[in-house]
Design a protein around this motif. Structure first.
Motif, PDB file in Angstrom:
ATOM      1  N   LEU A  36      24.459 -66.242 -40.753  1.00  0.00           N
ATOM      2  CA  LEU A  36      24.744 -67.657 -40.997  1.00  0.00           C
ATOM      3  C   LEU A  36      24.806 -68.365 -39.637  1.00  0.00           C
ATOM      4  N   THR A  37      24.831 -69.687 -39.711  1.00  0.00           N
ATOM      5  CA  THR A  37      25.034 -70.492 -38.498  1.00  0.00           C
ATOM      6  C   THR A  37      26.532 -70.519 -38.179  1.00  0.00           C
ATOM      7  N   PRO A  38      26.914 -71.010 -36.983  1.00  0.00           N
ATOM      8  CA  PRO A  38      28.359 -71.139 -36.706  1.00  0.00           C
ATOM      9  C   PRO A  38      29.071 -71.953 -37.789  1.00  0.00           C
ATOM     10  N   ALA A  39      28.454 -73.045 -38.221  1.00  0.00           N
ATOM     11  CA  ALA A  39      29.095 -73.849 -39.276  1.00  0.00           C
ATOM     12  C   ALA A  39      29.173 -73.068 -40.582  1.00  0.00           C
ATOM     13  N   GLY A  40      28.137 -72.261 -40.844  1.00  0.00           N
ATOM     14  CA  GLY A  40      28.120 -71.452 -42.071  1.00  0.00           C
ATOM     15  C   GLY A  40      29.235 -70.416 -42.079  1.00  0.00           C
ATOM     16  N   VAL A  71      36.329 -70.734 -33.360  1.00  0.00           N
ATOM     17  CA  VAL A  71      35.067 -70.009 -33.233  1.00  0.00           C
ATOM     18  C   VAL A  71      34.736 -69.877 -31.747  1.00  0.00           C
ATOM     19  N   PHE A  72      34.492 -68.644 -31.316  1.00  0.00           N
ATOM     20  CA  PHE A  72      34.204 -68.369 -29.905  1.00  0.00           C
ATOM     21  C   PHE A  72      32.801 -67.781 -29.772  1.00  0.00           C
ATOM     22  N   GLY A  73      32.069 -68.278 -28.784  1.00  0.00           N
ATOM     23  CA  GLY A  73      30.797 -67.647 -28.432  1.00  0.00           C
ATOM     24  C   GLY A  73      31.073 -66.393 -27.630  1.00  0.00           C
ATOM     25  N   ARG A 115      40.167 -71.766 -25.173  1.00  0.00           N
ATOM     26  CA  ARG A 115      38.971 -72.617 -25.051  1.00  0.00           C
ATOM     27  C   ARG A 115      38.510 -73.113 -26.425  1.00  0.00           C
ATOM     28  N   VAL A 116      38.036 -74.337 -26.408  1.00  0.00           N
ATOM     29  CA  VAL A 116      37.480 -74.920 -27.630  1.00  0.00           C
ATOM     30  C   VAL A 116      36.015 -75.193 -27.354  1.00  0.00           C
ATOM     31  N   GLN A 117      35.133 -74.627 -28.190  1.00  0.00           N
ATOM     32  CA  GLN A 117      33.697 -74.777 -27.947  1.00  0.00           C
ATOM     33  C   GLN A 117      33.066 -75.633 -29.034  1.00  0.00           C
ATOM     34  N   ARG A 118      32.197 -76.539 -28.606  1.00  0.00           N
ATOM     35  CA  ARG A 118      31.518 -77.423 -29.559  1.00  0.00           C
ATOM     36  C   ARG A 118      30.415 -76.657 -30.273  1.00  0.00           C
ATOM     37  N   ASP A 119      30.084 -77.121 -31.482  1.00  0.00           N
ATOM     38  CA  ASP A 119      29.032 -76.446 -32.246  1.00  0.00           C
ATOM     39  C   ASP A 119      27.715 -76.407 -31.490  1.00  0.00           C
ATOM     40  N   ALA A 120      27.418 -77.466 -30.728  1.00  0.00           N
ATOM     41  CA  ALA A 120      26.152 -77.494 -29.984  1.00  0.00           C
ATOM     42  C   ALA A 120      26.087 -76.317 -29.012  1.00  0.00           C
ATOM     43  N   THR A 121      27.216 -75.922 -28.448  1.00  0.00           N
ATOM     44  CA  THR A 121      27.271 -74.758 -27.554  1.00  0.00           C
ATOM     45  C   THR A 121      27.203 -73.468 -28.366  1.00  0.00           C
ATOM     46  N   LEU A 122      27.975 -73.419 -29.439  1.00  0.00           N
ATOM     47  CA  LEU A 122      28.020 -72.196 -30.252  1.00  0.00           C
ATOM     48  C   LEU A 122      26.642 -71.864 -30.830  1.00  0.00           C
ATOM     49  N   ASN A 171      24.436 -64.838 -34.980  1.00  0.00           N
ATOM     50  CA  ASN A 171      24.129 -66.249 -35.242  1.00  0.00           C
ATOM     51  C   ASN A 171      22.707 -66.380 -35.798  1.00  0.00           C
ATOM     52  N   GLN A 172      22.575 -67.100 -36.905  1.00  0.00           N
ATOM     53  CA  GLN A 172      21.260 -67.285 -37.521  1.00  0.00           C
ATOM     54  C   GLN A 172      20.271 -67.954 -36.560  1.00  0.00           C
ATOM     55  N   GLN A 173      20.779 -68.745 -35.613  1.00  0.00           N
ATOM     56  CA  GLN A 173      19.877 -69.545 -34.777  1.00  0.00           C
ATOM     57  C   GLN A 173      19.375 -68.799 -33.543  1.00  0.00           C
ATOM     58  N   VAL A 174      19.912 -67.602 -33.294  1.00  0.00           N
ATOM     59  CA  VAL A 174      19.494 -66.834 -32.113  1.00  0.00           C
ATOM     60  C   VAL A 174      19.165 -65.411 -32.555  1.00  0.00           C
ATOM     61  N   TRP A 175      17.943 -64.977 -32.332  1.00  0.00           N
ATOM     62  CA  TRP A 175      17.561 -63.635 -32.776  1.00  0.00           C
ATOM     63  C   TRP A 175      18.319 -62.580 -31.972  1.00  0.00           C
ATOM     64  N   SER A 176      18.705 -61.510 -32.625  1.00  0.00           N
ATOM     65  CA  SER A 176      19.260 -60.369 -31.896  1.00  0.00           C
ATOM     66  C   SER A 176      18.809 -59.088 -32.597  1.00  0.00           C
ATOM     67  N   PRO A 177      18.803 -57.954 -31.876  1.00  0.00           N
ATOM     68  CA  PRO A 177      18.438 -56.694 -32.529  1.00  0.00           C
ATOM     69  C   PRO A 177      19.402 -56.405 -33.689  1.00  0.00           C
ATOM     70  N   SER A 178      18.937 -55.690 -34.711  1.00  0.00           N
ATOM     71  CA  SER A 178      19.714 -55.454 -35.959  1.00  0.00           C
ATOM     72  C   SER A 178      20.359 -56.743 -36.442  1.00  0.00           C
ATOM     73  N   HIS A 179      19.528 -57.750 -36.654  1.00  0.00           N
ATOM     74  CA  HIS A 179      20.008 -59.111 -36.895  1.00  0.00           C
ATOM     75  C   HIS A 179      20.849 -59.236 -38.179  1.00  0.00           C
ATOM     76  N   GLY A 180      20.346 -58.702 -39.301  1.00  0.00           N
ATOM     77  CA  GLY A 180      21.088 -58.776 -40.570  1.00  0.00           C
ATOM     78  C   GLY A 180      20.928 -60.114 -41.270  1.00  0.00           C
ATOM     79  N   ASP A 181      21.733 -60.319 -42.324  1.00  0.00           N
ATOM     80  CA  ASP A 181      21.731 -61.584 -43.081  1.00  0.00           C
ATOM     81  C   ASP A 181      22.779 -62.494 -42.456  1.00  0.00           C
TER      82      ASP A 181
END
Ligand SMILES: [Zn+2]
Length: 414
Positions: A262-266, A278-280, A298-305, A250-260
Motif C-alpha cells: 500500500l501507499t503511506p496513506a493506505g 509514520v516513519f520512513g 520527527r514528523v514526516q510529510r506524506d510527500a517525503t514518505l 511502499n507501493q510507490q517504490v520498488w523493492s526486492p520481495s515487494h509483496g502486496d
C-alpha cells in the motif's frame, strides 16, 4: 505449552475458550501439555511438541489426525513439512542431538527455509532498524510490566529483543511451525510460540497484550485491514496499548520481495482512528548508523514518505514514545559473541583480520546498505575479543559491536 496459555488463547473462528480433550491421546505432565488436542465449541486443534496449531491448513489437519492416532512423531513430521522417510530421519536425528545448531537443523529441512540468509539476519539493515525501533518503543511501553505479541515473527529474531522487556514472556505467532520450533529452542528461548494464520482472526483474547507488533510481513498478508484490527483487539483496553507495524514496503517504490503493498496513506488508513506516526525507514536507518539517537519525535510529510522504500507505523498513547531516544549498544541477551559471519577471519599476529564477503550477488544487491556500517576490512585485537567472550565488554570493541562487526548471536546458532 503451559496450561496457563489457555487463559489467553481463543479459537480464531468462534472466539471460544479452548480445553484439552482428555479423552483423546495426549501427553501432559503437571501444567505442561506436550502433545494433545484442544477443543472449543466449533473446532479441534492439535498441540504438537508443546506448540498449539491454531489453523486448519492441511499440515494442521494432518498433524491433528496423527495426534489422535497416538503418533506425536508423525504430527511433528507433518508440521515440519518433511517430504520423505529419509528426510524425517535426518531431521529427527538432528533434533534429538543436544549439540545440533540452528543451522544444522535448518539444513535437514531444506535450504529454502529463511531464504538461506538467517545466518546474517542479526546484522542486515532491515533487522538493525527494526531491532532499534522495537527495543526503543517496547522499552518505553512495557516499562513497569506488560506483555508483548510478535505476529508473523518467523523464527523469533525480534522476539528475542522483546524477551527482557515483556513480562509475562512475549508470545511469538507465525504460520510456519518450524520457525516457531527453532525460535523456542535457539533464537528466543522463553518466548511462547503459537502457530496461526495472519490472514485469519488472531487466536487470542481481547486485551491479552499491551504491545502488539508485526515486522517485515504485512505486505505478504492479504487481509490487511482485518489484521491491523486484530492487533488493536489484542491490546484493547490496555492503558499502554501500542501497535507497531514495521518494514512495510511502499507501493510507490520498488523493492526486492515487494509483496502486496500500500501507499503511506493506505497503511495509515488501516489504523482507522488510531492515527499512527509514520516513519520512513531511511531516516531511522541513518539514525542507527550515526549511533547517537533514534528520533521518534520527527514528523514526516506524506510527500517525503512517498519516496521511502519501507515504512514503520506506530500507534501509542504512552507518554515518551514519540521522543528522541539515545541509542545504546545492542544488549547482550544470553547468547555468545561472534565475529559477524559476513566476515572471513584469519589470525594476523595478535590481531584477527576480517574481510567482508557476501554470500551471494543477490544478497549483496538487496542488503548493500550494510556497507554503511560494515567495513570491507577489520582488525580486532584477539585478546580483547577473548575478554568479550568471557563476559567483559572492552571499550576498544564497543564501536565494532555498535557497527555489528561483532554480534551477539543465540547459543548454537551455527
Ligand atoms: Zn471455535
Amino acid at each position: 505449552m503451559n496450561r496457563d496459555l489457555l487463559e489467553i488463547l481463543r479459537c480464531p473462528f468462534c472466539g471460544g475458550r479452548l480445553e484439552l480433550v482428555e479423552s483423546l491421546f495426549h501427553e501432559a505432565t503437571g501444567d505442561t501439555v506436550q502433545h494433545g488436542v484442544i477443543a472449543c465449541e466449533c473446532c479441534t486443534f492439535p498441540v504438537v511438541d508443546g506448540i498449539p496449531v491454531m489453523h486448519l491448513q492441511a499440515s494442521g489437519v494432518a498433524a491433528r489426525a496423527q495426534i489422535e492416532a497416538g503418533s506425536p512423531a508423525g504430527a511433528l513430521r507433518a508440521m515440519a513439512g518433511v517430504e520423505s522417510a529419509e528426510q524425517a530421519e535426518r531431521f529427527e536425528a538432528a533434533a534429538a542431538s543436544p549439540s545440533s545448531t540452528y543451522k544444522d537443523i535448518v539444513e535437514t529441512l531444506g535450504v529454502g527455509l529463511e531464504g538461506g540468509y538467517f545466518m546474517y539476519r542479526f546484522s542486515d539493515p532491515t533487522f538493525v532498524v527494526a531491532d532499534a525501533v522495537v527495543r526503543t518503543v517496547a522499552g518505553v511501553v512495557l516499562r513497569g510490566g506488560g506483555r508483548a505479541l510478535d505476529v508473523c515473527g518467523g523464527s523469533g529474531h525480534l522476539t528475542r529483543s522483546l524477551l527482557p522487556l515483556s513480562s509475562p514472556p512475549p508470545v511469538l505467532a507465525d504460520l510456519f511451525f518450524t520457525k516457531l520450533w527453532l525460535a523456542r529452542r535457539f533464537t528466543a528461548p522463553g518466548s511462547i510460540p503459537v502457530c496461526c494464520d495472519g490472514n485469519s482472526p488472531l487466536p487470542f483474547a481481547r486485551g491479552a497484550f499491551d504491545f502488539a507488533m508485526c515486522a517485515d510481513a504485512i505486505m505478504f498478508l492479504w487481509l490487511k485491514r482485518q489484521f491491523v484490527g486484530e492487533l488493536f483487539r489484542a491490546v484493547h483496553g490496555s492503558k499502554r496499548a501500542t501497535v507497531l507495524v514495521g518494514h512495510a514496503h511502499n507501493q510507490q517504490v520498488w523493492s526486492p520481495s515487494h509483496g502486496d503493498t500500500l501507499t503511506p496513506a493506505g497503511y495509515r488508513n488501516l489504523f482507522e482512528t488510531a492515527a499512527p506516526r509514520v516513519f520512513g525507514e531511511s531516516q531511522l536507518f541513518a539514525d542507527v548508523v550515526r549511533g547517537e539517537a533514534l528520533d521518534l519525535a520527527r514528523v514526516q510529510r506524506d510527500a517525503t514518505l512517498e519516496t521511502e522504500a519501507a515504512l514503520t507505523l506506530v500507534a501509542s498513547s504512552v507518554d515518551g514514545v514519540f521522543a528522541r531516544h539515545p541509542l545504546g549498544l545492542p544488549p547482550a541477551l544470553g547468547g555468545e559473541w561472534r565475529i559477524n559471519p559476513l566476515y572471513s577471519v584469519s589470525q594476523d599476529g595478535p590481531q584477527l583480520h576480517g574481510r567482508l564477503q557476501f554470500p551471494s550477488e543477490d544478497y549483496e544487491y538487496e542488503y548493500s546498505a550494510l556497507r554503511e556500517y560494515l567495513p570491507d576490512d577489520v582488525f580486532i585485537d584477539a585478546g580483547a575479543f577473548a575478554a568479550l567472550q568471557g563476559g567483559t565488554v572492552p571499550p576498544a570493541l564497543q564501536d565494532l559491536i555498535r557497527r555489528r562487526v561483532i554480534v551477539e548471536l543465540p547459543k548454537q546458532y551455527y
